[in-house]
Design a protein around this motif. Structure first.
Motif, PDB file in Angstrom:
ATOM      1  N   VAL A  77       0.836  -1.198   0.000  1.00 36.78           N
ATOM      2  CA  VAL A  77       0.000   0.000   0.000  1.00 36.78           C
ATOM      3  C   VAL A  77       0.874   1.252   0.000  1.00 36.78           C
ATOM      4  N   ILE A  80       1.706   2.300  -3.468  1.00 38.87           N
ATOM      5  CA  ILE A  80       0.562   2.916  -4.162  1.00 38.87           C
ATOM      6  C   ILE A  80       0.374   4.353  -3.690  1.00 38.87           C
ATOM      7  N   LEU A  81       0.454   4.564  -2.386  1.00 35.96           N
ATOM      8  CA  LEU A  81       0.309   5.920  -1.843  1.00 35.96           C
ATOM      9  C   LEU A  81       1.413   6.836  -2.372  1.00 35.96           C
ATOM     10  N   GLU A 116      -8.827  -1.827  -2.399  1.00 30.09           N
ATOM     11  CA  GLU A 116      -9.500  -0.543  -2.221  1.00 30.09           C
ATOM     12  C   GLU A 116      -9.672  -0.228  -0.739  1.00 30.09           C
ATOM     13  N   VAL A 119      -6.270   0.890   0.775  1.00 26.59           N
ATOM     14  CA  VAL A 119      -5.835   2.220   0.367  1.00 26.59           C
ATOM     15  C   VAL A 119      -6.720   3.282   0.992  1.00 26.59           C
TER      16      VAL A 119
END
Length: 341
Positions: A77, A80-81, A116, A119
């Motif tokens: 994660v 992605i961030l 999802e 995140v």
């Protein structure tokens, strides 16, 4: 088709479509000099976004980052961030993870749901807009996480006001009302969902090829008056409705007694002949708004759609034309347009 899902390239555009229609979307992007590349079932990318929206595209977003870890390992994660950190934060985000609309893509639904949630939990709550229907009015940014087969993950974003659809991956699933006679009602609801305004109480609608009455039923439920044109019978409850006038006549022979607010058409007929009929309504200014379904041939779909566009705009004078294969469409596209009186 690639043996495995290919990773999209950052800076390019990611497109989704219905499985089996990749070649048609590829051809549209190629004609627009957008340098397309097929990534896998229901997924393509292109160098740029064409000025005219491809008919076979459901959704498009600009690629921010792509991951394809060996063995399909889970993407952290934090990574992605980090990729999303460059996006503007002065506007709210609508965050959605989705899968390609394909047989293999649908097997990734659980992975997408879990990603999802993870995140979302890591983002400040004030940054996320929960009411998706407000996304355009709020100037929101649609942030998409495409969870594809073979461990591929694509992060992308597009302004809600420029988005083809507010639904994840362009899959706008409409609920099927228990009394609706067919899938036709859901096709209409999805088409109206994407318009700036919809038929409402007191509006006069003409429904060409209305039987058995799926579209007429939904229009009446919105408070509209409907002239249902079809030689065949309507559902009994519609024939008793005081806001429904059933004209048992061919749509090609019918002429309205007064101009309509809306023209609707969902006929299983040859597409060019339907387009010519709709052009006649536009040319004679018999209606201000158009929503129609055009059936597609087995071959040469794209050249046929070019001809349909030409007929409706050049011969019919319809403005603001959109031609899209929506989620509830099969071998067909939905056309919308308007005409100033």
């Amino acid at each position: 088709m690639p043996a495995q899902t290919l990773a999209a390239q950052p800076g390019r555009w990611l497109w989704t479509c219905r499985e089996g229609f990749e070649s048609h979307l590829f051809e549209e992007l190629l004609w627009a000099d957008a340098t397309p590349r097929l990534l896998g079932p229901a997924l393509l990318e292109s160098e740029r976004r064409p000025d005219v929206t491809p008919a076979f595209a459901r959704a498009a977003e600009k690629v921010i980052a792509t991951w394809a870890p060996a063995g399909g390992a889970q993407v952290p994660v934090e990574d992605i961030l980090d990729a999303l950190s460059g996006l503007p934060t002065h506007v709210p985000w609508v965050l959605r993870a989705f899968t390609p609309d394909s047989e293999r893509g649908n097997t990734q639904a659980g992975r997408a749901e879990a990603l999802e949630a993870a995140v979302r939990a890591a983002l400040p709550s004030h940054r996320l807009l929960e009411e998706d229907h407000r996304a355009r009015d709020a100037g929101a940014l649609l942030v998409g996480l495409c969870v594809a087969p073979d461990g591929v993950l694509v992060a992308g974003a597009v302004s809600a006001r420029e988005a083809l659809s507010l639904a994840p991956g362009g899959r706008r699933r409409m609920k099927r009302a228990g009394e609706s006679p067919s899938r036709a009602a859901m096709k209409l609801e999805e088409a109206l969902d994407g318009l700036a305004h919809e038929p409402g109480r007191g509006d006069l609608c003409v429904d060409l090829g209305a039987a058995p009455g799926g579209w007429t039923q939904r229009l009446v439920a919105r408070g509209a008056r409907v002239v249902a044109v079809d030689p065949a019978r309507l559902m009994p409850e519609l024939t008793k409705n005081p806001r429904v006038q059933h004209v048992q006549q061919s749509a090609f022979a019918y002429a309205p007694e007064e101009p309509a607010d809306w023209l609707f058409c969902d006929m299983a007929w040859r597409p060019q002949e339907v387009a010519q009929l709709l052009a006649k309504w536009g040319r004679r200014r018999w209606a201000r708004n158009l929503v129609a379904n055009i059936k597609l041939p087995m071959k040469d779909k794209n050249p046929l759609l070019l001809r349909v566009r030409q007929i409706l705009v050049d011969d019919g004078g319809w403005e603001g034309l959109t031609v899209r294969q929506l989620y509830h469409d099969r071998d067909e596209v939905t056309v919308t347009a308007h005409r100033m009186r």
